[in-house]
Motif scaffolding. Structure first.
Motif, mmCIF file in Angstrom:
data_model
loop_
_atom_site.group_PDB
_atom_site.id
_atom_site.type_symbol
_atom_site.label_atom_id
_atom_site.label_comp_id
_atom_site.label_asym_id
_atom_site.label_seq_id
_atom_site.Cartn_x
_atom_site.Cartn_y
_atom_site.Cartn_z
ATOM 1 N N TYR A 79 3.344 2.952 13.929
ATOM 2 C CA TYR A 79 2.993 1.541 13.798
ATOM 3 C C TYR A 79 2.987 0.884 15.175
ATOM 4 C CZ TYR A 79 3.769 1.953 8.773
ATOM 5 O OH TYR A 79 3.685 2.323 7.448
ATOM 6 N N ILE A 83 -2.904 -4.190 9.557
ATOM 7 C CA ILE A 83 -2.209 -4.407 8.294
ATOM 8 C C ILE A 83 -1.971 -5.896 8.072
ATOM 9 C CG2 ILE A 83 -0.045 -4.020 7.039
ATOM 10 C CD1 ILE A 83 0.117 -1.320 8.459
ATOM 11 N N ALA A 89 -7.006 6.103 15.262
ATOM 12 C CA ALA A 89 -7.479 4.715 15.274
ATOM 13 C C ALA A 89 -6.410 3.820 14.652
ATOM 14 C CB ALA A 89 -8.783 4.596 14.504
ATOM 15 N N TRP A 90 -6.329 2.582 15.133
ATOM 16 C CA TRP A 90 -5.370 1.621 14.612
ATOM 17 C C TRP A 90 -6.007 0.814 13.493
ATOM 18 C CZ3 TRP A 90 -0.507 2.265 15.829
ATOM 19 C CH2 TRP A 90 -0.164 2.857 17.046
ATOM 20 N N ARG A 91 -5.310 0.703 12.359
ATOM 21 C CA ARG A 91 -5.774 -0.087 11.207
ATOM 22 C C ARG A 91 -4.899 -1.333 11.096
ATOM 23 N NH1 ARG A 91 -3.898 -0.222 5.933
ATOM 24 N NH2 ARG A 91 -2.565 1.551 6.355
ATOM 25 N N TYR A 115 -0.207 -3.081 13.074
ATOM 26 C CA TYR A 115 -1.187 -2.014 12.855
ATOM 27 C C TYR A 115 -0.473 -0.733 12.447
ATOM 28 C CZ TYR A 115 -4.231 -4.882 15.849
ATOM 29 O OH TYR A 115 -4.967 -5.900 16.403
ATOM 30 N N GLN A 116 -1.204 0.142 11.742
ATOM 31 C CA GLN A 116 -0.741 1.505 11.490
ATOM 32 C C GLN A 116 -1.798 2.455 12.034
ATOM 33 O OE1 GLN A 116 -0.108 2.801 7.407
ATOM 34 N NE2 GLN A 116 1.380 4.316 8.088
ATOM 35 N N GLN A 117 -1.342 3.536 12.665
ATOM 36 C CA GLN A 117 -2.260 4.503 13.253
ATOM 37 C C GLN A 117 -2.696 5.531 12.213
ATOM 38 O OE1 GLN A 117 -0.706 7.197 16.327
ATOM 39 N NE2 GLN A 117 -2.419 6.527 17.607
ATOM 40 N N ASP A 118 -4.003 5.773 12.161
ATOM 41 C CA ASP A 118 -4.546 6.811 11.282
ATOM 42 C C ASP A 118 -4.238 8.160 11.936
ATOM 43 O OD1 ASP A 118 -6.353 8.858 10.294
ATOM 44 O OD2 ASP A 118 -7.497 7.246 9.356
#
Length: 139
Positions: free
Chosen positions: A87, A62, A58-60, A50-53
């Motif tokens: 991340y 990947i 919020a975690w997106r 995940y990558q953090q916005d």
């Protein structure tokens, strides 16, 4: 030495067997799960990257993947998608231990880290036993 172990060693030695990421180029971020209690790779372990916005925290998601026989998960992220930021790698450790007939104290492991220079290569291994884990930044 078993034939399976010889194949694993061959994969570490021969350059043509090096793992590469998506689209044939090496991923700038790699991981390797090692079951240190048994001295074997942590194979067939589900993991998510995940990558953090930065504006919402919020975690997106990947990448969702599973470690291979060598405990690696190739193709975590492309060079184009690898940007500065925070991340997280989420490893499904309880399911892994259950799959080999064991129980564990930690149902999952999350490793959160910051990337400031995406031009570098980052290796984030997970060293795992049923009651402990550790990690470090490799290259």
């Amino acid at each position: 030495m078993s034939a399976n172990r010889l194949q694993q060693l061959k994969g570490h030695i021969l350059p043509e067997n090096k793992i590469t990421g998506m689209a044939g180029s090496p991923s700038p971020l790699t991981t390797h799960v090692l079951n240190t209690a048994m001295g074997v790779p942590g194979s067939n372990m589900a993991l998510n990257l995940y990558q953090q916005d930065p504006s919402t925290n919020a975690w997106r998601l990947i990448t969702a993947g599973t470690t291979n026989d060598d405990g690696r998960c190739p193709g975590l992220i492309t060079k184009q998608m690898f940007t500065p930021g925070v991340y997280k790698m989420h490893f499904e450790t309880a399911k892994y231990w259950e799959s080999i007939g064991e129980t564990s104290f930690y149902p999952y492991v999350e490793i959160v880290f910051t990337i400031t220079d995406p031009c570098q290569k980052y290796h984030v291994p997970l060293l795992l036993s049923r009651f402990s884990y550790s990690t470090y930044r490799g290259s």
